[in-house]
Motif scaffolding. Structure first.
Motif, PDB file in Angstrom:
ATOM      1  N   LEU A 198       0.783  -1.030  -0.021  1.00  0.00           N
ATOM      2  CA  LEU A 198       0.153   0.138  -0.134  1.00  0.00           C
ATOM      3  C   LEU A 198       0.827   1.290   0.055  1.00  0.00           C
ATOM      4  O   LEU A 198       0.527   2.185  -0.783  1.00  0.00           O
ATOM      5  N   LYS A 199       2.012   1.250   0.814  1.00  0.00           N
ATOM      6  CA  LYS A 199       2.922   2.499   0.889  1.00  0.00           C
ATOM      7  C   LYS A 199       3.509   2.683  -0.615  1.00  0.00           C
ATOM      8  O   LYS A 199       3.419   3.711  -1.091  1.00  0.00           O
ATOM      9  N   ASP A 200       3.985   1.408  -1.152  1.00  0.00           N
ATOM     10  CA  ASP A 200       4.823   1.804  -2.367  1.00  0.00           C
ATOM     11  C   ASP A 200       3.855   2.024  -3.467  1.00  0.00           C
ATOM     12  O   ASP A 200       3.998   2.745  -4.257  1.00  0.00           O
ATOM     13  N   THR A 201       2.446   1.503  -3.629  1.00  0.00           N
ATOM     14  CA  THR A 201       1.287   1.882  -4.497  1.00  0.00           C
ATOM     15  C   THR A 201       1.030   3.302  -4.202  1.00  0.00           C
ATOM     16  O   THR A 201       0.928   4.150  -5.268  1.00  0.00           O
ATOM     17  N   ARG A 202       0.964   3.786  -2.956  1.00  0.00           N
ATOM     18  CA  ARG A 202       0.711   5.320  -2.723  1.00  0.00           C
ATOM     19  C   ARG A 202       1.923   6.174  -3.270  1.00  0.00           C
ATOM     20  O   ARG A 202       1.609   7.233  -3.899  1.00  0.00           O
ATOM     21  N   ASP A 203       2.923   5.853  -2.914  1.00  0.00           N
ATOM     22  CA  ASP A 203       4.465   6.600  -3.441  1.00  0.00           C
ATOM     23  C   ASP A 203       4.263   6.454  -4.940  1.00  0.00           C
ATOM     24  O   ASP A 203       4.522   7.609  -5.432  1.00  0.00           O
ATOM     25  N   TYR A 204       3.835   5.616  -5.825  1.00  0.00           N
ATOM     26  CA  TYR A 204       4.013   5.368  -7.049  1.00  0.00           C
ATOM     27  C   TYR A 204       3.003   6.402  -7.771  1.00  0.00           C
ATOM     28  O   TYR A 204       3.204   7.088  -8.485  1.00  0.00           O
ATOM     29  N   TYR A 205       1.837   6.382  -7.094  1.00  0.00           N
ATOM     30  CA  TYR A 205       0.916   7.288  -7.864  1.00  0.00           C
ATOM     31  C   TYR A 205       1.020   8.813  -7.399  1.00  0.00           C
ATOM     32  O   TYR A 205       0.869   9.495  -8.067  1.00  0.00           O
ATOM     33  N   ARG A 206       1.527   9.033  -6.062  1.00  0.00           N
ATOM     34  CA  ARG A 206       2.040  10.294  -6.141  1.00  0.00           C
ATOM     35  C   ARG A 206       2.929  10.699  -6.804  1.00  0.00           C
ATOM     36  O   ARG A 206       3.020  12.039  -7.746  1.00  0.00           O
ATOM     37  N   LEU A 207       4.091  10.040  -7.186  1.00  0.00           N
ATOM     38  CA  LEU A 207       5.143  10.435  -8.476  1.00  0.00           C
ATOM     39  C   LEU A 207       4.237  10.498  -9.725  1.00  0.00           C
ATOM     40  O   LEU A 207       4.734  11.393 -10.527  1.00  0.00           O
ATOM     41  N   LYS A 208       3.445   9.445 -10.034  1.00  0.00           N
ATOM     42  CA  LYS A 208       2.729   9.661 -11.452  1.00  0.00           C
ATOM     43  C   LYS A 208       1.851  10.854 -11.583  1.00  0.00           C
ATOM     44  O   LYS A 208       2.007  11.593 -12.546  1.00  0.00           O
ATOM     45  N   ILE A 209       1.263  11.069 -10.346  1.00  0.00           N
ATOM     46  CA  ILE A 209       0.650  12.459 -10.632  1.00  0.00           C
ATOM     47  C   ILE A 209       1.309  13.771 -10.603  1.00  0.00           C
ATOM     48  O   ILE A 209       1.090  14.652 -11.201  1.00  0.00           O
ATOM     49  N   PHE A 210       2.502  13.642 -10.023  1.00  0.00           N
ATOM     50  CA  PHE A 210       3.549  14.738 -10.009  1.00  0.00           C
ATOM     51  C   PHE A 210       4.095  14.785 -11.678  1.00  0.00           C
ATOM     52  O   PHE A 210       4.325  15.872 -12.123  1.00  0.00           O
ATOM     53  N   GLN A 211       4.259  13.685 -11.976  1.00  0.00           N
ATOM     54  CA  GLN A 211       4.902  13.657 -13.412  1.00  0.00           C
ATOM     55  C   GLN A 211       3.673  14.292 -14.272  1.00  0.00           C
ATOM     56  O   GLN A 211       4.163  15.073 -15.324  1.00  0.00           O
ATOM     57  N   GLN A 212       2.731  13.760 -14.211  1.00  0.00           N
ATOM     58  CA  GLN A 212       1.590  14.256 -15.068  1.00  0.00           C
ATOM     59  C   GLN A 212       1.349  15.767 -15.013  1.00  0.00           C
ATOM     60  O   GLN A 212       1.202  16.512 -15.949  1.00  0.00           O
ATOM     61  N   LEU A 213       1.400  16.374 -13.545  1.00  0.00           N
ATOM     62  CA  LEU A 213       1.070  17.649 -13.394  1.00  0.00           C
ATOM     63  C   LEU A 213       2.115  18.579 -13.844  1.00  0.00           C
ATOM     64  O   LEU A 213       2.041  19.513 -14.671  1.00  0.00           O
ATOM     65  N   THR A 214       3.597  18.020 -14.019  1.00  0.00           N
ATOM     66  CA  THR A 214       4.630  18.728 -14.242  1.00  0.00           C
ATOM     67  C   THR A 214       4.616  18.768 -15.852  1.00  0.00           C
ATOM     68  O   THR A 214       4.727  19.932 -16.423  1.00  0.00           O
ATOM     69  N   LEU A 215       4.175  17.829 -16.373  1.00  0.00           N
ATOM     70  CA  LEU A 215       4.229  17.766 -17.926  1.00  0.00           C
ATOM     71  C   LEU A 215       2.900  18.804 -18.464  1.00  0.00           C
ATOM     72  O   LEU A 215       3.170  19.383 -19.384  1.00  0.00           O
ATOM     73  N   SER A 216       1.835  18.533 -17.643  1.00  0.00           N
ATOM     74  CA  SER A 216       0.843  19.587 -18.141  1.00  0.00           C
ATOM     75  C   SER A 216       1.066  21.028 -17.770  1.00  0.00           C
ATOM     76  O   SER A 216       0.864  21.816 -18.750  1.00  0.00           O
ATOM     77  N   VAL A 217       1.540  21.513 -16.738  1.00  0.00           N
ATOM     78  CA  VAL A 217       2.139  22.751 -16.443  1.00  0.00           C
ATOM     79  C   VAL A 217       3.030  23.235 -17.347  1.00  0.00           C
ATOM     80  O   VAL A 217       2.909  24.398 -18.015  1.00  0.00           O
ATOM     81  N   GLY A 218       3.889  22.411 -17.715  1.00  0.00           N
ATOM     82  CA  GLY A 218       4.870  22.725 -18.883  1.00  0.00           C
ATOM     83  C   GLY A 218       4.490  23.041 -20.095  1.00  0.00           C
ATOM     84  O   GLY A 218       4.821  23.989 -20.896  1.00  0.00           O
ATOM     85  N   MET A 219       3.510  22.025 -20.630  1.00  0.00           N
ATOM     86  CA  MET A 219       3.000  22.349 -21.706  1.00  0.00           C
ATOM     87  C   MET A 219       2.061  23.554 -21.760  1.00  0.00           C
ATOM     88  O   MET A 219       2.162  24.421 -22.985  1.00  0.00           O
TER      89      MET A 219
END
Length: 116
Positions: free
Chosen positions: A23-44
């Motif tokens: 559960l901790k690893d899954t939560r960390d993965y989704y936090r990183l995935k959300i951060f990645q998508q957010l930075t890509l979106s803001v950058g675009m």
């Protein structure tokens, strides 16, 4: 009999620990995935705003220059501005009628970046 209960207790403790780690690893993965998508979106969006703003300013200057040139050709500056305005209205109507095609192309271009 006591060994069986200890074995079951140890196994359930291990399973609980593994579940918590998962559960901790899954939560960390989704936090990183959300951060990645957010930075890509803001950058675009930032790139689109900067490039779009510069293109818009250039288009304004080109439009005024074209209107003045057409006005000088016809010896009436107002006609030059009216012709340039008509060109922009025609382009706006064409884009309005092709908005579905443009929307599909945007989805096709953006989906690999978003879902990878």
């Amino acid at each position: 009999m006591n060994n069986i209960f200890e074995s079951i207790s140890n196994t359930s403790d291990k399973a609980g620990d593994i579940g918590e780690k998962y559960l901790k690893d899954t939560r960390d993965y989704y936090r990183l995935k959300i951060f990645q998508q957010l930075t890509l979106s803001v950058g675009m969006v930032a790139k689109a705003l900067v490039i779009g703003g510069l293109l818009f300013i250039g288009l304004i200057f080109l439009s005024v220059a074209l209107a003045l040139a057409i006005g000088n050709y016809f010896d009436n500056v107002a006609i030059g501005y009216l012709i340039v305005a008509a060109i922009f209205l025609i382009l706006a109507l064409l884009l309005y009628y092709k908005r579905a095609v443009i929307g599909r192309q945007i989805i096709v271009k953006m989906s690999p970046k978003f879902f990878n």
